[in-house]
Design an enzyme around this catalytic site. Structure first.
Site, PDB file in Angstrom:
ATOM      1  N   LYS A 168       0.795  -1.144   0.002  1.00 45.32           N
ATOM      2  CA  LYS A 168       0.045   0.106  -0.051  1.00 45.32           C
ATOM      3  C   LYS A 168       0.941   1.361   0.039  1.00 45.32           C
ATOM      4  O   LYS A 168       0.767   2.134  -0.917  1.00 45.32           O
ATOM      5  CB  LYS A 168      -0.801  -0.009   1.146  1.00 45.32           C
ATOM      6  CG  LYS A 168      -2.041  -1.019   1.192  1.00 45.32           C
ATOM      7  CD  LYS A 168      -2.590  -1.108   2.370  1.00 45.32           C
ATOM      8  CE  LYS A 168      -3.843  -2.402   2.349  1.00 45.32           C
ATOM      9  NZ  LYS A 168      -4.413  -2.840   3.712  1.00 45.32           N
ATOM     10  N   GLN A 195      -4.042  -2.020   9.860  1.00 43.42           N
ATOM     11  CA  GLN A 195      -4.254  -3.175   9.197  1.00 43.42           C
ATOM     12  C   GLN A 195      -4.561  -4.512  10.041  1.00 43.42           C
ATOM     13  O   GLN A 195      -4.186  -4.544  11.150  1.00 43.42           O
ATOM     14  CB  GLN A 195      -2.725  -3.712   8.539  1.00 43.42           C
ATOM     15  CG  GLN A 195      -2.621  -4.613   7.890  1.00 43.42           C
ATOM     16  CD  GLN A 195      -3.324  -4.577   6.640  1.00 43.42           C
ATOM     17  OE1 GLN A 195      -3.573  -3.618   6.080  1.00 43.42           O
ATOM     18  NE2 GLN A 195      -3.745  -5.688   6.056  1.00 43.42           N
ATOM     19  N   ASP A 241     -10.755   2.655   4.736  1.00 44.41           N
ATOM     20  CA  ASP A 241     -11.174   1.216   4.744  1.00 44.41           C
ATOM     21  C   ASP A 241     -12.442   1.114   4.635  1.00 44.41           C
ATOM     22  O   ASP A 241     -12.850   0.136   4.292  1.00 44.41           O
ATOM     23  CB  ASP A 241     -10.417   0.649   5.839  1.00 44.41           C
ATOM     24  CG  ASP A 241      -9.277  -0.206   5.835  1.00 44.41           C
ATOM     25  OD1 ASP A 241      -9.074  -0.571   4.676  1.00 44.41           O
ATOM     26  OD2 ASP A 241      -8.328  -0.540   6.593  1.00 44.41           O
TER      27      ASP A 241
HETATM   28  N1  GUN Z   1      -6.695  -7.061   6.392  1.00 43.46           N
HETATM   29  C1  GUN Z   1      -7.266  -7.813   5.333  1.00 43.46           C
HETATM   30  N2  GUN Z   1      -7.651  -7.155   4.183  1.00 43.46           N
HETATM   31  C2  GUN Z   1      -7.698  -5.726   4.882  1.00 43.46           C
HETATM   32  C3  GUN Z   1      -8.025  -4.560   4.735  1.00 43.46           C
HETATM   33  O1  GUN Z   1      -8.763  -4.214   3.537  1.00 43.46           O
HETATM   34  N3  GUN Z   1      -7.557  -3.627   5.369  1.00 43.46           N
HETATM   35  C4  GUN Z   1      -7.227  -3.789   6.584  1.00 43.46           C
HETATM   36  N4  GUN Z   1      -7.092  -2.537   7.364  1.00 43.46           N
HETATM   37  N5  GUN Z   1      -6.780  -4.776   6.915  1.00 43.46           N
HETATM   38  C5  GUN Z   1      -6.887  -5.905   6.131  1.00 43.46           C
END
Ligand code: GUN
Length: 293
Positions: free
Chosen positions: A52, A96, A119
């Site tokens: 990211k 995350q 998110d």
């Molecule tokens: N863990 C798995 N997918 C995601 C996501 O899209 N965002 C976040 N913050 N954690 C994740």
């Protein structure tokens, strides 16, 4: 059968965003800024977060990665969230998941300012999404919608069967596909671990969205001729012929399912890349204040 090429599409959309960023900067404003919080060192989470951040750099966003050890207390994490909520130079941020067991994910999610929740996990965004109001959409469903839109796949009146009811993918996807929108306007069936006969449900599907996290779960006998198949799975399976000792497969048995499809996403190279792109898009929305003024 046509491939829904997430790689090509994500490059195209990221190029468009890079153009927008240079316009923002040219006009004397600062670029969008995404922050990511990583607690612990789960290898998959570390990989995703770094990807990211790397993608931010590629398109001219600023990014901040906050890495904390696995024994970080919930109070300390909530303190970091409070600071991120207050910082005017940060447009959006993510924490995350999964978090270590001693941290309550729900409490963390509720502490995030929904105006920075790129998110789209906060209940305010989820509720707004469900009611068709402007909202940050969760990245994977948003990425899938962009894919359906850009490939001009007709969804109106189609039967969409979603496999998996997670808060992050299956449940929001089922809502978005049923909304009065384009893409959308589907009749939706949401299937999950307690569904009596998932195969029977899938055989009626014009559009399949598989997000169950089980390698090769969706097999050719479950797919109607001409169906559109979106595979959200990213599963590691042992493979001694690979240097790493594993390879990545989706939730769909691609080799046997793909000949029956009109369109299908590959894994890797499909939905995964669109997810990162959608997160960047949300960050740009946050910078432009196009959802919350
Ligand atoms: N863990 C798995 N997918 C995601 C996501 O899209 N965002 C976040 N913050 N954690 C994740």
């Amino acid at each position: 059968m046509k491939l829904l090429d997430g790689k090509k599409l994500s490059v195209e959309i990221k190029d468009e965003m890079a153009g927008e960023v240079s316009e923002i900067v040219k006009s004397g404003q600062r670029p969008p800024h995404l922050a990511a919080v990583l607690v612990g060192s789960n290898p998959a989470s570390t990989f995703y977060v770094k990807s990211k951040v790397k993608n931010c750099k590629k398109i001219g966003f600023e990014s901040t990665l906050i890495e904390k050890s696995a024994d970080t207390s919930e109070a300390e994490l909530l303190g970091i969230i409070d600071q991120l909520n207050q910082r005017d130079d940060i447009d959006g941020y993510i924490v995350q998941l999964p978090l270590p067991d001693h941290i309550d994910e729900e409490r963390v999610n509720l502490a995030i300012d929904h105006r920075k929740d790129v998110d789209g996990f906060h209940p305010v965004n989820f509720g707004r999404m469900a009611q068709g109001m402007p909202a940050f959409l969760p990245a994977t469903p948003y990425g899938i919608l962009m894919m359906l839109e850009r490939y001009d796949i007709d969804t109106t009146g189609k039967h969409c069967v979603v496999v998996g009811r997670s808060n992050i993918v299956g449940t929001p996807m089922s809502i978005l596909m049923s909304r009065k929108n384009k893409p959308g306007n589907c009749t939706v069936t949401l299937t999950h671990s307690r569904t009596k006969d998932i195969g029977a449900e899938l055989r009626r599907a014009d559009i399949v969205i598989a997000a169950i996290g089980k390698p090769n779960f969706v097999t050719a006998d479950m797919i109607k001729e001409g169906a559109v198949v979106i595979d959200v799975g990213i599963n590691r399976v042992e493979d001694s012929s690979k240097k790493k000792g594993y390879r990545i497969v989706g939730d769909v048995d691609f080799d046997n399912v793909s000949p029956k499809c009109s369109y299908i996403t590959p894994v890797p190279g499909g939905v995964g890349l669109m997810t990162v792109t959608a997160l960047l898009k949300n960050t740009l929305h946050a910078r432009n204040k196009s959802i919350y003024s």
